[in-house]
Design a protein around this motif. Structure first.
Motif, PDB file in Angstrom:
ATOM      1  N   LYS A   1      37.357  48.810  38.440  1.00 46.40           N
ATOM      2  CA  LYS A   1      36.818  48.884  37.076  1.00 46.40           C
ATOM      3  C   LYS A   1      37.302  47.728  36.218  1.00 46.40           C
ATOM      4  N   LEU A   2      38.595  47.390  36.315  1.00 47.68           N
ATOM      5  CA  LEU A   2      39.145  46.241  35.596  1.00 47.68           C
ATOM      6  C   LEU A   2      39.716  45.284  36.624  1.00 47.68           C
ATOM      7  N   SER A   3      39.395  44.011  36.488  1.00 44.46           N
ATOM      8  CA  SER A   3      39.702  43.051  37.544  1.00 44.46           C
ATOM      9  C   SER A   3      39.882  41.667  36.946  1.00 44.46           C
ATOM     10  N   PRO A   4      40.567  40.763  37.665  1.00 51.37           N
ATOM     11  CA  PRO A   4      40.587  39.361  37.235  1.00 51.37           C
ATOM     12  C   PRO A   4      39.213  38.707  37.323  1.00 51.37           C
ATOM     13  N   LEU A   5      38.302  39.325  38.096  1.00 49.81           N
ATOM     14  CA  LEU A   5      36.948  38.796  38.232  1.00 49.81           C
ATOM     15  C   LEU A   5      36.041  39.390  37.164  1.00 49.81           C
ATOM     16  N   CYS A   6      35.119  38.595  36.667  1.00 48.29           N
ATOM     17  CA  CYS A   6      34.147  39.052  35.672  1.00 48.29           C
ATOM     18  C   CYS A   6      33.231  40.110  36.292  1.00 48.29           C
ATOM     19  N   GLY A   7      33.211  41.306  35.700  1.00 49.80           N
ATOM     20  CA  GLY A   7      32.393  42.387  36.235  1.00 49.80           C
ATOM     21  C   GLY A   7      30.908  42.105  36.154  1.00 49.80           C
ATOM     22  N   CYS A   8      30.490  41.352  35.132  1.00 49.80           N
ATOM     23  CA  CYS A   8      29.068  40.988  35.028  1.00 49.80           C
ATOM     24  C   CYS A   8      28.705  39.968  36.098  1.00 49.80           C
ATOM     25  N   GLY A   9      29.600  38.998  36.316  1.00 52.67           N
ATOM     26  CA  GLY A   9      29.331  37.962  37.303  1.00 52.67           C
ATOM     27  C   GLY A   9      29.404  38.461  38.724  1.00 52.67           C
ATOM     28  N   MET A  10      30.384  39.339  39.006  1.00 51.41           N
ATOM     29  CA  MET A  10      30.615  39.781  40.374  1.00 51.41           C
ATOM     30  C   MET A  10      29.946  41.104  40.701  1.00 51.41           C
ATOM     31  N   GLY A  11      29.434  41.810  39.710  1.00 50.04           N
ATOM     32  CA  GLY A  11      28.853  43.121  39.964  1.00 50.04           C
ATOM     33  C   GLY A  11      27.413  43.234  39.518  1.00 50.04           C
ATOM     34  N   SER A  12      27.216  43.344  38.201  1.00 51.73           N
ATOM     35  CA  SER A  12      25.880  43.668  37.702  1.00 51.73           C
ATOM     36  C   SER A  12      24.879  42.535  37.860  1.00 51.73           C
TER      37      SER A  12
END
Length: 428
Positions: A311-322
């Motif tokens: 849920k929270l990560s050093p990686l951007c959730g928009c870039g790496m997920g959605s």
């Protein structure tokens, strides 16, 4: 047949459990929720409020706008929860705050609220302590933005468990998700069973229009696609879809009081997983049914990828997920099948993997615009049967291995990144 029905219901349960409304960025809103929950235990306004958080929460909450104000930061979020928050509304806790309450909260935040860092390996930890001379209250949230694990009034512990009974929902098992069975589900599910996405479409479309026509943040959305332009053509696909998502992020990150429908606990992920799909459907003239199947595809792929990244990560959730979910939906809307959707995942991983999350702020709209532009490019390649392969860095010929590699990159591969980012943000 029974297994098929159970399988379909599991997919629907996963979607419904990971899609929820929120007003404002979910990290400061979760702080406001904890503060409002604690405030219900006290007869009078507390003299002091202490907020203790994990470094991921501090990173994501310190620079983002608080709904209905021109303020940012954890202090203001907690003060808003104490002064006027309604904990019954959970992540919409700040809905209905009045201008007078905002002014009271500003004064309270300056003089009565302190913030400190919790030494914990947990990525999502929020503890709010309210104190008066003869009374106190504590609320702790862990693991999820609404997952209350402790409620204490004075010396009396009211709750101490994995989830507060008031809000806990049995979490459906997501371990069995794959790109293949997600595709099979969205292709065959009775379209009426996706009607619950109506509110998601309405809510996120509304805030996108607010961002396009209002003055928020950097104005990324309206700079990409001017709102006065009304006629859409196929050539507008990349610009229009990026503009819609970026405009919604412009508004959400800069204090808009409009709610958004989140995915995996994040409003920006909800925006990025849904608005580009809606925009693409408009550009392409797609019918209602195919658009809703594409929305389900985008959200489920996002959920699948985020399960590995966290849920929270050093990686951007928009870039790496959605954005990966949106790319898959672009392929589907343009007639692509399962194999092309697999190509889309690999292409996006080759294109955008490694984008960091350096906190929630108005600049998030720039990242949203960038990754949706990449999603359009990667979808176009996939539709031509062009795919990044096992010679392309962390990409694997097996798409599920590619997704697992993203998770390893975001956990083991970037173990110290959050601390380095936070140090830079604090020391500026």
């Amino acid at each position: 047949m029974r297994n098929e029905i159970m399988k379909e219901e599991q997919f629907l349960s996963i979607l419904k459990s990971e899609i929820a409304p929120a007003v404002g960025c979910t990290e400061p809103v979760a702080i406001a929720y904890a503060a409002a929950k604690a405030r219900t235990l006290l007869e009078d306004r507390p003299d002091r409020t202490s907020v203790i958080v994990s470094r991921n929460i501090l990173k994501n909450a310190m620079g983002v706008g608080i709904p209905g104000t021109d303020e940012v930061g954890l202090e203001m979020a907690a003060a808003m929860g104490v002064i006027g928050g309604n904990s019954d509304k959970v992540l919409e806790v700040l809905e209905g705050i009045t201008p007078d309450e905002v002014e009271e909260a500003k004064a309270y935040a300056r003089s009565c609220v302190s913030v400190s860092l919790k030494d914990t390996p947990q990525k999502l930890y929020i503890e709010v302590r309210l104190e008066k001379a003869d009374d106190s209250a504590v609320v702790v949230i862990e693991g999820g933005h609404t997952n209350i694990t402790k409620i204490q009034h004075g010396s009396h512990i009211l709750y101490e468990q994995k989830g507060c009974r008031e809000i806990q929902r049995s979490a459906p098992d997501k371990d069995g998700l794959t790109i293949e069975n997600i595709y099979e589900f969205i292709s065959n599910v009775d379209i009426q069973k996706l009607d619950f996405l109506d509110e998601c479409v309405r809510m996120n479309w509304t805030i996108a229009q607010e961002g396009l026509f209002g003055e928020y943040g950097l104005g990324v959305g309206k700079s990409i696609y001017p709102p006065e332009k009304t006629e859409l053509t196929a050539a507008d696909l990349a610009g229009y879809t990026a503009a819609l998502a970026a405009a919604a992020a412009d508004a959400r990150m800069s204090g808009s009081t409009l709610p958004v429908m989140t995915v995996c606990g994040s409003g920006n992920q909800g925006i990025t997983a849904t608005l580009p799909v809606i925009g693409a459907a408009l550009v392409l003239g797609t019918d209602h049914e195919r658009m809703y199947r594409a929305l389900a595809l985008s959200c489920l792929v996002t959920i699948h990828v985020k399960q590995f990244i966290g849920k929270l990560s050093p990686l951007c959730g928009c870039g790496m997920g959605s954005s990966i979910g949106a790319c898959c939906a672009f392929v589907y809307l343009q007639g692509g099948a399962l194999e092309q959707i697999r190509y889309a995942v690999n292409n996006m991983t080759a294109s955008v993997s490694g984008i960091i999350c350096d906190g929630a702020k108005s600049g998030c709209a720039l990242k949203v615009a960038s990754v949706i532009s990449s999603a359009c490019q990667c979808a176009a390649l996939a539709l031509k049967d062009h795919s990044a392969g096992s010679m392309d860095g962390i990409v694997s010929s097996d798409v599920e291995s590619t997704i697992r590699n993203l998770g390893v990159l975001g956990s083991r591969g970037m173990a110290d990144t959050d601390q380095v980012i936070l140090d830079m943000m604090i020391c500026k």
